[in-house]
Design a protein around this motif. Structure first.
Motif, PDB file in Angstrom:
ATOM      1  N   ALA A 152       0.840  -1.214   0.000  1.00  0.00           N
ATOM      2  CA  ALA A 152       0.000   0.000   0.000  1.00  0.00           C
ATOM      3  C   ALA A 152       0.871   1.259   0.000  1.00  0.00           C
ATOM      4  N   VAL A 153       1.949   1.228   0.773  1.00  0.00           N
ATOM      5  CA  VAL A 153       2.832   2.392   0.880  1.00  0.00           C
ATOM      6  C   VAL A 153       3.577   2.623  -0.435  1.00  0.00           C
ATOM      7  N   SER A 154       4.045   1.539  -1.055  1.00  0.00           N
ATOM      8  CA  SER A 154       4.809   1.714  -2.303  1.00  0.00           C
ATOM      9  C   SER A 154       3.940   2.297  -3.410  1.00  0.00           C
ATOM     10  N   GLU A 155       2.605   2.117  -3.300  1.00  0.00           N
ATOM     11  CA  GLU A 155       1.694   2.683  -4.310  1.00  0.00           C
ATOM     12  C   GLU A 155       1.356   4.156  -4.061  1.00  0.00           C
ATOM     13  N   LEU A 156       1.811   4.676  -2.915  1.00  0.00           N
ATOM     14  CA  LEU A 156       1.504   6.072  -2.559  1.00  0.00           C
ATOM     15  C   LEU A 156       2.209   7.082  -3.454  1.00  0.00           C
ATOM     16  N   GLY A 157       3.444   6.753  -3.832  1.00  0.00           N
ATOM     17  CA  GLY A 157       4.204   7.735  -4.611  1.00  0.00           C
ATOM     18  C   GLY A 157       5.515   7.147  -5.082  1.00  0.00           C
ATOM     19  N   GLU A 158       6.368   8.033  -5.651  1.00  0.00           N
ATOM     20  CA  GLU A 158       7.678   7.599  -6.162  1.00  0.00           C
ATOM     21  C   GLU A 158       8.694   7.694  -5.028  1.00  0.00           C
TER      22      GLU A 158
END
Length: 307
Positions: A152-158
């Motif tokens: 979920a965190v890795s999908e938050l941003g670059e």
């Protein structure tokens, strides 16, 4: 921010270039930023509390390694301001963010990714610093929940990297420091070897008193408490400290003092123990509680209280 350079010491010869620079942890309140800073440096420099918005000053903690120097800047949390104090704290946060080399966005493993996390990720996207995601409090979840949160965190941003850690158990702290220092610029040492923080002792002492005063008070009080250390007088192997605890209303003064001054005594005992640890000497602590009406909204009072 690259103030106090301490000469070109510790250049390190050999294959790996010496790296030094500034980093900070950001995140919504209670994401574990100050606890992480303290755990990495191995001593209590930032104050921790289960009350949001505990940190009010930018405190720098220095981590020395043979091949690098990581200067961790502990900032207040970014929040929606309701007072002049809140606005000033937000300005402080943003100016700090724009000057550091690496930013670790802290997101707790045991809470779903939320609006606050997305808001801060958006704010960070504009900056030139390298941004890492740090999933904190991994000791509170099982492997399955942690894997879901990392996704979920890795999908938050670059992010340059996503690192799970636990400040409490120490899990992956060294890995996090390795990753952060890897993104620091090549640079001579910024601070002398024996320096753990560039904060004046009086600020640290005031913060420790404020932390003790925050423990166990009702929810409406944390933002209303400020501490000013008026004097620190060394006498032989004793340090005499005179400090004032400021609140905004007489009713709050009564809460801080407690029945027959019982709470204030407790605050004094707790703070004194912590200060003795910090200063390495016996401490006599003299505390007074004073009312500065609505100080969070009053520019003159804010200046007097150091904001």
């Amino acid at each position: 921010m690259r103030g106090g350079r301490a000469g070109d010491v510790g250049g390190g010869g050999g294959a790996r270039p010496y790296r030094a620079g500034f980093a900070c942890f950001v995140g919504r309140p209670n994401a574990g930023k100050s606890t992480l800073t303290n755990a990495i440096v191995g001593t209590k420099i930032a104050i921790t509390s289960n009350k949001p918005q505990t940190t009010r000053h930018v405190i720098r903690a220095v981590l020395h390694r043979p091949e690098s120097q990581l200067v961790l800047v502990d900032t207040p949390g970014l929040h929606r301001p309701r007072t002049l104090l809140g606005e000033r704290l937000n300005d402080l946060v943003r100016s700090t963010w724009s000057e550091v080399d690496v930013i670790g966005l802290c997101i707790p493993a045991d809470e779903p990714v939320g609006r606050g996390d997305r808001f801060i990720t958006g704010e960070l996207a504009e900056l030139k610093a390298t941004v890492l995601a740090v999933v904190t409090k991994t000791d509170l979840v099982d492997k399955k929940r942690l894997a879901e949160q990392l996704l979920a965190v890795s999908e938050l941003g670059e992010f340059a990297a996503v690192v799970p850690v636990s400040a409490v158990s120490g899990h992956q702290l060294d890995t996090l420091v390795d990753v952060m220092t890897g993104y620091l610029p090549e640079s001579p040492q910024l601070y002398p070897d024996d320096m753990l923080t560039d904060d004046p002792e009086q600020v640290l002492v005031a913060e420790l008193i404020r932390e003790a005063a925050l423990e166990g008070v009702r929810d409406e009080l944390p933002h209303s408490i400020a501490v000013v250390v008026e004097e620190m007088i060394p006498e032989g192997n004793l340090m005499k400290i005179y400090a004032d605890v400021y609140v905004e209303r007489p009713s709050q003064k009564a809460i801080v003092i407690g029945h027959r001054a019982s709470r204030l005594k407790e605050v004094g005992t707790t703070a004194r123990r912590q200060i003795e640890e910090l200063l390495g000497t016996r401490v006599y602590l003299d505390l007074h509680v004073r009312v500065a009406k609505d100080w969070q909204r009053d520019p003159k009072q804010l200046r007097k209280l150091g904001f």
